[in-house]
Write an enzyme that holds these catalytic residues in place. Sequence first.
Site, short mmCIF file in Angstrom:
data_model
loop_
_atom_site.label_atom_id
_atom_site.label_comp_id
_atom_site.label_asym_id
_atom_site.label_seq_id
_atom_site.Cartn_x
_atom_site.Cartn_y
_atom_site.Cartn_z
N ARG A 229 -13.82 -13.59 0.96
CA ARG A 229 -14.12 -12.20 1.26
C ARG A 229 -15.10 -12.14 2.43
O ARG A 229 -16.02 -12.95 2.53
CB ARG A 229 -14.76 -11.51 0.05
CG ARG A 229 -13.74 -11.10 -1.00
CD ARG A 229 -12.88 -9.93 -0.49
NE ARG A 229 -11.85 -9.53 -1.43
CZ ARG A 229 -10.57 -9.92 -1.37
NH1 ARG A 229 -10.15 -10.74 -0.43
NH2 ARG A 229 -9.69 -9.47 -2.25
N GLU A 258 -11.79 -3.99 7.08
CA GLU A 258 -10.49 -4.36 7.68
C GLU A 258 -9.67 -3.12 7.93
O GLU A 258 -9.69 -2.21 7.10
CB GLU A 258 -9.74 -5.32 6.75
CG GLU A 258 -10.47 -6.64 6.57
CD GLU A 258 -9.76 -7.59 5.60
OE1 GLU A 258 -8.65 -7.27 5.14
OE2 GLU A 258 -10.32 -8.65 5.31
N HIS A 277 -6.02 -11.30 7.85
CA HIS A 277 -5.95 -11.36 6.37
C HIS A 277 -4.52 -11.71 5.93
O HIS A 277 -3.90 -10.99 5.16
CB HIS A 277 -6.39 -10.01 5.76
CG HIS A 277 -6.75 -10.12 4.30
ND1 HIS A 277 -7.72 -9.36 3.71
CD2 HIS A 277 -6.27 -10.91 3.30
CE1 HIS A 277 -7.82 -9.67 2.43
NE2 HIS A 277 -6.95 -10.62 2.16
#
Length: 314
Positions: A229, A258, A277
């Site tokens: 994370r 994000e 991601h």
Amino acid sequence: MPKLAVIHHRHEDWVAALSEAEPRLEIRGWHPRDAIEADSAWLADTEALFTWRFPEGFLKKMPRLRWIQNSGAGVDHLVQHPEIAPEILITRADGQFGLWMARYVCGHLLAEAQRLEECSIAQRQARWEGKLLPEDLTGQSALVVGFGRIGRQIGRALRELGLEVHGFVRSGRADEEFPLHGIAELAQHLPKARLLVLCAPLTDETRGMVDARLLAHGHAGLTLINVGRGDQVVVPDLLEALDSNHLGHAVLDVFSSEPLAETSPLWAHPKVTITPHHSGPSTPKAMIPDLLENLRRYAEGLLPRDLVDRGRGY
Ligand code: OXD
């Protein structure tokens, strides 16, 4: 079979794949941006929700909600969500994330060790760079923070590449396969490490754990790969460590916010690699078997698998 609501940015894919795999399933899906307008009558008696993120206030439309199946591995956004009552079950996905993430970590490490960038620069210049030898990873030390299913799979893959793997968990314990240490011991292992991988859940203990204090123990030959994370890394401290050679390279797949803002200094830093991601993509192909199993268990009144311990945070 319970009725299943899907609130997801790729809801069409999930609804199509789940309907095909289990034609008896009564399922409807909405994009998170349309969820507030979704059919209230249908949702009102629906007990199960498949989601990654949903808009504020949405859960008021599901007063009978009993179970949330997360579409990803990390559940910090759900565990901490003020609208999810404590009695609602939350399950995380497995989705072969371990295999995906092992490929990601090994891919980025091997790109460095095989010196792919220098090879491709030399190729573009038609230059035979005979002295450009790959780095020998044998016996080098890899520290993997977070050693559940995903971390262990990453650890095994790194071990296959010849690295000596140490796992880090809340508190160290005996393990048949790998040395497992408490996260508090990370700093003392950093000076000799070649690689630091973050794949831990976001908890009070892991939030901000890669900070100036920890990175002071690093060195120019250390690579950080974060597939955990974004909030586990203090970005200004990371940039400072890269600039002062306490860290050689940061490969970042996750960020506090994000998509990463265009103004972030991370984009342009020469020692940072950014990916969107994508280290553990949630795909219907990988996840449908587990989802169906959980739906069946739920229908039979059994507890679903991969249940999150909300007190522990993962
Ligand atoms: C996550 C995921 O939890 O991508 O980050 O599954």
